[in-house]
Design a protein around this motif. Sequence first.
Motif, PDB file in Angstrom:
ATOM      1  N   LEU A 588       0.838  -1.196   0.000  1.00  0.00           N
ATOM      2  CA  LEU A 588       0.000   0.000   0.000  1.00  0.00           C
ATOM      3  C   LEU A 588       0.872   1.244   0.000  1.00  0.00           C
ATOM      4  CD1 LEU A 588      -2.595  -1.115   2.708  1.00  0.00           C
ATOM      5  CD2 LEU A 588      -2.882  -1.207   0.226  1.00  0.00           C
ATOM      6  N   GLY A 589       0.778   2.029  -1.070  1.00  0.00           N
ATOM      7  CA  GLY A 589       1.517   3.277  -1.123  1.00  0.00           C
ATOM      8  C   GLY A 589       3.004   3.081  -1.311  1.00  0.00           C
ATOM      9  N   SER A 590       3.714   4.195  -1.359  1.00  0.00           N
ATOM     10  CA  SER A 590       5.166   4.167  -1.549  1.00  0.00           C
ATOM     11  C   SER A 590       5.817   5.132  -0.575  1.00  0.00           C
ATOM     12  CB  SER A 590       5.505   4.569  -2.990  1.00  0.00           C
ATOM     13  OG  SER A 590       5.078   5.901  -3.238  1.00  0.00           O
ATOM     14  N   PRO A 591       7.098   4.918  -0.283  1.00  0.00           N
ATOM     15  CA  PRO A 591       7.788   5.841   0.623  1.00  0.00           C
ATOM     16  C   PRO A 591       8.268   7.092  -0.112  1.00  0.00           C
ATOM     17  CG  PRO A 591       9.253   4.044   0.016  1.00  0.00           C
ATOM     18  CD  PRO A 591       7.926   3.761  -0.652  1.00  0.00           C
ATOM     19  N   HIS A 592       8.131   8.214   0.525  1.00  0.00           N
ATOM     20  CA  HIS A 592       8.695   9.469   0.014  1.00  0.00           C
ATOM     21  C   HIS A 592       9.040  10.319   1.231  1.00  0.00           C
ATOM     22  CE1 HIS A 592       9.451  13.165  -2.084  1.00  0.00           C
ATOM     23  NE2 HIS A 592       9.167  12.624  -3.257  1.00  0.00           N
ATOM     24  N   TYR A 593      10.330  10.622   1.382  1.00  0.00           N
ATOM     25  CA  TYR A 593      10.791  11.308   2.582  1.00  0.00           C
ATOM     26  C   TYR A 593      10.851  12.821   2.419  1.00  0.00           C
ATOM     27  CZ  TYR A 593      12.246   6.475   3.098  1.00  0.00           C
ATOM     28  OH  TYR A 593      12.258   5.109   3.128  1.00  0.00           O
ATOM     29  N   GLY A 594      10.232  13.330   1.359  1.00  0.00           N
ATOM     30  CA  GLY A 594      10.176  14.764   1.159  1.00  0.00           C
ATOM     31  C   GLY A 594      11.255  15.275   0.222  1.00  0.00           C
ATOM     32  N   ASP A 595      11.036  16.496  -0.281  1.00  0.00           N
ATOM     33  CA  ASP A 595      11.984  17.109  -1.209  1.00  0.00           C
ATOM     34  C   ASP A 595      13.357  17.270  -0.575  1.00  0.00           C
ATOM     35  OD1 ASP A 595       9.880  17.247  -2.920  1.00  0.00           O
ATOM     36  OD2 ASP A 595       9.626  19.417  -2.821  1.00  0.00           O
ATOM     37  N   LYS A 596      13.392  17.548   0.724  1.00  0.00           N
ATOM     38  CA  LYS A 596      14.676  17.803   1.390  1.00  0.00           C
ATOM     39  C   LYS A 596      15.615  16.615   1.269  1.00  0.00           C
ATOM     40  CE  LYS A 596      15.641  17.503   5.857  1.00  0.00           C
ATOM     41  NZ  LYS A 596      15.674  17.707   7.316  1.00  0.00           N
ATOM     42  N   PHE A 597      15.075  15.416   1.360  1.00  0.00           N
ATOM     43  CA  PHE A 597      15.896  14.209   1.287  1.00  0.00           C
ATOM     44  C   PHE A 597      16.673  14.178  -0.029  1.00  0.00           C
ATOM     45  CE2 PHE A 597      16.580   9.804   0.046  1.00  0.00           C
ATOM     46  CZ  PHE A 597      17.084   9.228   1.197  1.00  0.00           C
ATOM     47  N   ILE A 598      15.974  14.472  -1.133  1.00  0.00           N
ATOM     48  CA  ILE A 598      16.610  14.428  -2.454  1.00  0.00           C
ATOM     49  C   ILE A 598      17.553  15.605  -2.637  1.00  0.00           C
ATOM     50  CG2 ILE A 598      16.133  14.530  -4.931  1.00  0.00           C
ATOM     51  CD1 ILE A 598      13.483  13.051  -4.281  1.00  0.00           C
ATOM     52  N   GLU A 599      17.117  16.791  -2.232  1.00  0.00           N
ATOM     53  CA  GLU A 599      17.959  17.982  -2.352  1.00  0.00           C
ATOM     54  C   GLU A 599      19.257  17.828  -1.565  1.00  0.00           C
ATOM     55  OE1 GLU A 599      14.090  20.998  -2.674  1.00  0.00           O
ATOM     56  OE2 GLU A 599      15.339  20.940  -0.878  1.00  0.00           O
ATOM     57  N   ARG A 600      19.164  17.220  -0.387  1.00  0.00           N
ATOM     58  CA  ARG A 600      20.346  17.061   0.462  1.00  0.00           C
ATOM     59  C   ARG A 600      21.384  16.150  -0.181  1.00  0.00           C
ATOM     60  NH1 ARG A 600      19.245  13.574   5.546  1.00  0.00           N
ATOM     61  NH2 ARG A 600      19.324  12.016   3.890  1.00  0.00           N
ATOM     62  N   TRP A 601      20.929  14.980  -0.686  1.00  0.00           N
ATOM     63  CA  TRP A 601      21.904  14.063  -1.286  1.00  0.00           C
ATOM     64  C   TRP A 601      22.515  14.665  -2.551  1.00  0.00           C
ATOM     65  CZ3 TRP A 601      24.485  10.527   0.961  1.00  0.00           C
ATOM     66  CH2 TRP A 601      23.952   9.820   2.027  1.00  0.00           C
ATOM     67  N   ALA A 602      21.727  15.384  -3.318  1.00  0.00           N
ATOM     68  CA  ALA A 602      22.270  16.049  -4.495  1.00  0.00           C
ATOM     69  C   ALA A 602      23.303  17.092  -4.090  1.00  0.00           C
ATOM     70  CB  ALA A 602      21.150  16.698  -5.300  1.00  0.00           C
ATOM     71  N   ALA A 603      23.015  17.854  -3.039  1.00  0.00           N
ATOM     72  CA  ALA A 603      23.953  18.881  -2.562  1.00  0.00           C
ATOM     73  C   ALA A 603      25.256  18.247  -2.092  1.00  0.00           C
ATOM     74  CB  ALA A 603      23.319  19.695  -1.441  1.00  0.00           C
ATOM     75  N   LEU A 604      25.167  17.095  -1.452  1.00  0.00           N
ATOM     76  CA  LEU A 604      26.389  16.412  -1.004  1.00  0.00           C
ATOM     77  C   LEU A 604      27.224  15.949  -2.197  1.00  0.00           C
ATOM     78  CD1 LEU A 604      24.845  14.399   1.967  1.00  0.00           C
ATOM     79  CD2 LEU A 604      26.546  16.221   2.150  1.00  0.00           C
ATOM     80  N   PHE A 605      26.593  15.769  -3.341  1.00  0.00           N
ATOM     81  CA  PHE A 605      27.307  15.473  -4.579  1.00  0.00           C
ATOM     82  C   PHE A 605      27.810  16.740  -5.267  1.00  0.00           C
ATOM     83  CE2 PHE A 605      25.714  11.147  -4.600  1.00  0.00           C
ATOM     84  CZ  PHE A 605      26.604  10.467  -5.409  1.00  0.00           C
ATOM     85  N   GLY A 606      27.397  17.894  -4.743  1.00  0.00           N
ATOM     86  CA  GLY A 606      27.744  19.148  -5.390  1.00  0.00           C
ATOM     87  C   GLY A 606      26.830  19.480  -6.546  1.00  0.00           C
ATOM     88  N   LEU A 607      25.608  18.909  -6.540  1.00  0.00           N
ATOM     89  CA  LEU A 607      24.667  19.101  -7.632  1.00  0.00           C
ATOM     90  C   LEU A 607      23.370  19.719  -7.124  1.00  0.00           C
ATOM     91  CD1 LEU A 607      25.115  15.640  -9.386  1.00  0.00           C
ATOM     92  CD2 LEU A 607      26.107  17.806 -10.118  1.00  0.00           C
ATOM     93  N   GLU A 608      22.709  20.423  -7.991  1.00  0.00           N
ATOM     94  CA  GLU A 608      21.426  21.030  -7.658  1.00  0.00           C
ATOM     95  C   GLU A 608      20.296  20.076  -8.018  1.00  0.00           C
ATOM     96  OE1 GLU A 608      18.518  24.670  -9.201  1.00  0.00           O
ATOM     97  OE2 GLU A 608      20.631  24.623  -9.784  1.00  0.00           O
ATOM     98  N   ALA A 609      19.306  19.976  -7.134  1.00  0.00           N
ATOM     99  CA  ALA A 609      18.098  19.200  -7.419  1.00  0.00           C
ATOM    100  C   ALA A 609      16.905  20.007  -6.938  1.00  0.00           C
ATOM    101  CB  ALA A 609      18.140  17.844  -6.724  1.00  0.00           C
ATOM    102  N   SER A 610      15.995  20.302  -7.841  1.00  0.00           N
ATOM    103  CA  SER A 610      14.793  21.059  -7.493  1.00  0.00           C
ATOM    104  C   SER A 610      13.584  20.339  -8.069  1.00  0.00           C
ATOM    105  CB  SER A 610      14.867  22.487  -8.038  1.00  0.00           C
ATOM    106  OG  SER A 610      15.972  23.179  -7.474  1.00  0.00           O
ATOM    107  N   GLY A 611      12.568  20.157  -7.240  1.00  0.00           N
ATOM    108  CA  GLY A 611      11.394  19.422  -7.677  1.00  0.00           C
ATOM    109  C   GLY A 611      10.463  20.250  -8.542  1.00  0.00           C
ATOM    110  N   SER A 612       9.854  19.600  -9.531  1.00  0.00           N
ATOM    111  CA  SER A 612       8.843  20.230 -10.368  1.00  0.00           C
ATOM    112  C   SER A 612       7.816  19.177 -10.738  1.00  0.00           C
ATOM    113  CB  SER A 612       9.474  20.824 -11.631  1.00  0.00           C
ATOM    114  OG  SER A 612      10.065  19.808 -12.425  1.00  0.00           O
ATOM    115  N   GLY A 613       6.584  19.621 -11.015  1.00  0.00           N
ATOM    116  CA  GLY A 613       5.532  18.680 -11.340  1.00  0.00           C
ATOM    117  C   GLY A 613       4.968  18.027 -10.087  1.00  0.00           C
ATOM    118  N   SER A 614       4.099  17.067 -10.278  1.00  0.00           N
ATOM    119  CA  SER A 614       3.492  16.365  -9.142  1.00  0.00           C
ATOM    120  C   SER A 614       3.126  14.948  -9.564  1.00  0.00           C
ATOM    121  CB  SER A 614       2.245  17.112  -8.666  1.00  0.00           C
ATOM    122  OG  SER A 614       1.273  17.181  -9.697  1.00  0.00           O
TER     123      SER A 614
END
Length: 801
Positions: A588-614
């Motif tokens: 039932l459903g899927s896990p999603h830990y929020g935009d911050k989770f993805i933005e943080r790992w991208a930043a640790l790589f030195g890359l930008e990640a910004s969410g768009s769409g839904s």
Amino acid sequence: MSSLEYFDKYWRTVSSRQKTVYEELKGGETIGGQHPMIQNNHLENLKQLCDNAGIDDWVTEIDHRATYHSNKQKILDRYGGQGFETDQEAVAARGEAEQKKREEQAPDNAPASLEEQMRQQAGGNNRTPDNVEVESIGGNPNTSSNQKGSTANNSNNSRGGQQSQGSNSTSSLSLSQVRSRCLEAIEEAYEETEPILIDALPGTGKSYAAVEAASTTEAPITIATSRGRKGRYSEIESWCQKHGLSNKVLPSADDSCPTFKGKHGTKLEQKFKRYRRLGVTASDLHEHWNPPCQEDGVCPYQSNWDFQPEDYDVLIGHYLHLHVEKIIENRVVVIDESPSDDFLTEFKDPQETIANFLKQTSNIPFNNHYNLVTNSDPDKEEQALDWFENKGIDLADSKQILNQSTEDYHIWAPLLVLGTLVSRDLNNDWGTAALGGGQVFAHDRNRNEMHVLTPPNLTGATNIVALDGTPTIRLYDLIFGLNFQHKQLLSDSEREEYILDTQDLRIIQTEFRSIHPYSSGTYVNLDRDEALLREVIEVEGGEPAVITSSDALGKLKARNVPMSPNSSHYGNLRGSNELANENVGVILGSPHYGDKFIERWAALFGLEASGSGSGTAKSYGPFGDEILQQMRDNSVLQAILRFARNGTGATVYVNTAAVPPWIPREIALGVSRTRPATERKIIDALSDLGTASGPDIAKKVGGKKNTVRSNLRKLQAEGIVRKTGNNRGTKWHDNGLSNANRYGLVDLSSITNKTYKIPIREIGDKTRLKEEMDKQLEQYNIDQAERSRLINDKWMTDRRS
């Protein structure tokens, strides 16, 4: 090594050129006076990458202000990923050849589209509608299904073509064959000297094989895993005993120190744990405060560390144990699944921590956190950096905290200041900086949170072997500061065979429009979930095991919804075998830990990640989508493969669109609608009465006549209620209410056979699917009543209104 020595070594490595150029680089003129961010051990990798791309002046090509990972991605993006081909015609030609090969390899009876599959099952004509878009069937079995667009493909190519897969066997794969191959792959990895990531689906026996390989190769190993003494540790111990291997579980203060266990009072226990959260090691706490657990000698925790690693074939511990040098030296380090956040330290409110460090430090011209983050004076920045160059960047010291007896200071406080000074803006309210020694800093300026990644130093190991069923390769590279060689155990065609035949899994996707992000609990739809579970119980004849978010699982249990006692949540799956004997599962459903989770790992790589769409169209950019897939889609895959791990077979219903496209599965319409309370009461009332008028039913259920009449018509449209008479003579009759799902209109019958590799998320919603088929049937002069019967009865079955 001091910061100055570190940077000096960096520039000497980069500038194997004329002295004048070297002096220019050393002075920082070519990077605007800023410090370099690339660690020394990554420079050679970038040079090799540039060589592969045919770049002669590799020093100039590199942006020394950016991280290794962002430089690597820039080169891959600019020069392409297929052997760095710049000839787009060659790339297009190769794509056409691959497409032709996929078509040739598809089964003779394989339909060319989803609509054709549906049409064949419904007995329709072969003509295809012009306005329906679906992905073609088939795929090159030699193409890694782990690839996620061009970025993942580029990542693999940057390893010099090191990715390998299992052979394309045309014979049926037995479970014993798969597990034997897994053992052989791990045995070979133990003999190698370069870090290896073995990509083997859940159920292939990789954890067990890691122990068995220690016996067959006689290689001493240290296994790091996430599951503790009550989980994986005891299981690994039993495997060691079976193979005659001496083993030791590495000590944990929470398990073996009486003070940490609270035997000397809650106050002292909380004090020790509080200081441990500030970065102070348990050993330093014992040495500094001499707690009661040492009154009769040495604390059991301390004494458990008094051993010689060479006395044991297998050492078993948590990922964080890898920071202890003596358990690494001259051993193969085995990483059992990804450690994710275990090496990350998060500072949700760093102001006070930074302020306390600044108060205790002279010659850094900032009084507090605000002065630091808003500084625009280059002279002050230079003075602060001079302090770090003189002191060195390895400033983590437990004594600084213990001697001051402060609880508002953390051993990484100096790195928070240094990271703030040298961080680079990513244009999405995040900053990033490489701090040396493998550590990386990321600053979420919008939320005012800071993160420090501290990989373990594994240079003393004979090799590092990672085992993962659903890996994201670049995350492993970042988390450990290494370059893993990726080896996929099974080819893509074998992975499909492994799921369908070897493990005998029947996967039915009941939702292909909505992701259902359940982690936060905000979007949990208990009514729909209960309707689905009740239908599964009716169809399968037993209570299924449920995998969902912790929040959703708790709410379903509070409702007393029937389910297997082995039901679990996403956070408790990796390495777990508790569902291996369950033959019916519901996800039932899927896990999603929020935009911050993805933005943080991208930043640790030195890359930008910004969410768009839904929803299914949500995107965070090329690299961010890799993290999204790891977080969400691969977690769903992990959940699916928790069932029938020993080839005993299982049916798994998946109620989310977040399924990796390559997974072979069927489609069912799932929950069309839920039933409101009034409709459920009407079903109960008319089941008791058998036949009744509308007013009598309204009186029995305590509802308004018009509301009851409207709900009766819905039930009539479903065919489970029959109407006779007119006006005041109207009667309503039970016409099969006992067979109805009281909680909703649910259809679990399969619309299609195996879907090959069609990405379900691109098909569209259920309504559009039904409309397309209705238009298609209309073209063959089939009247409306017959079209409705075919669509609703033949393969949708539920006669929706």
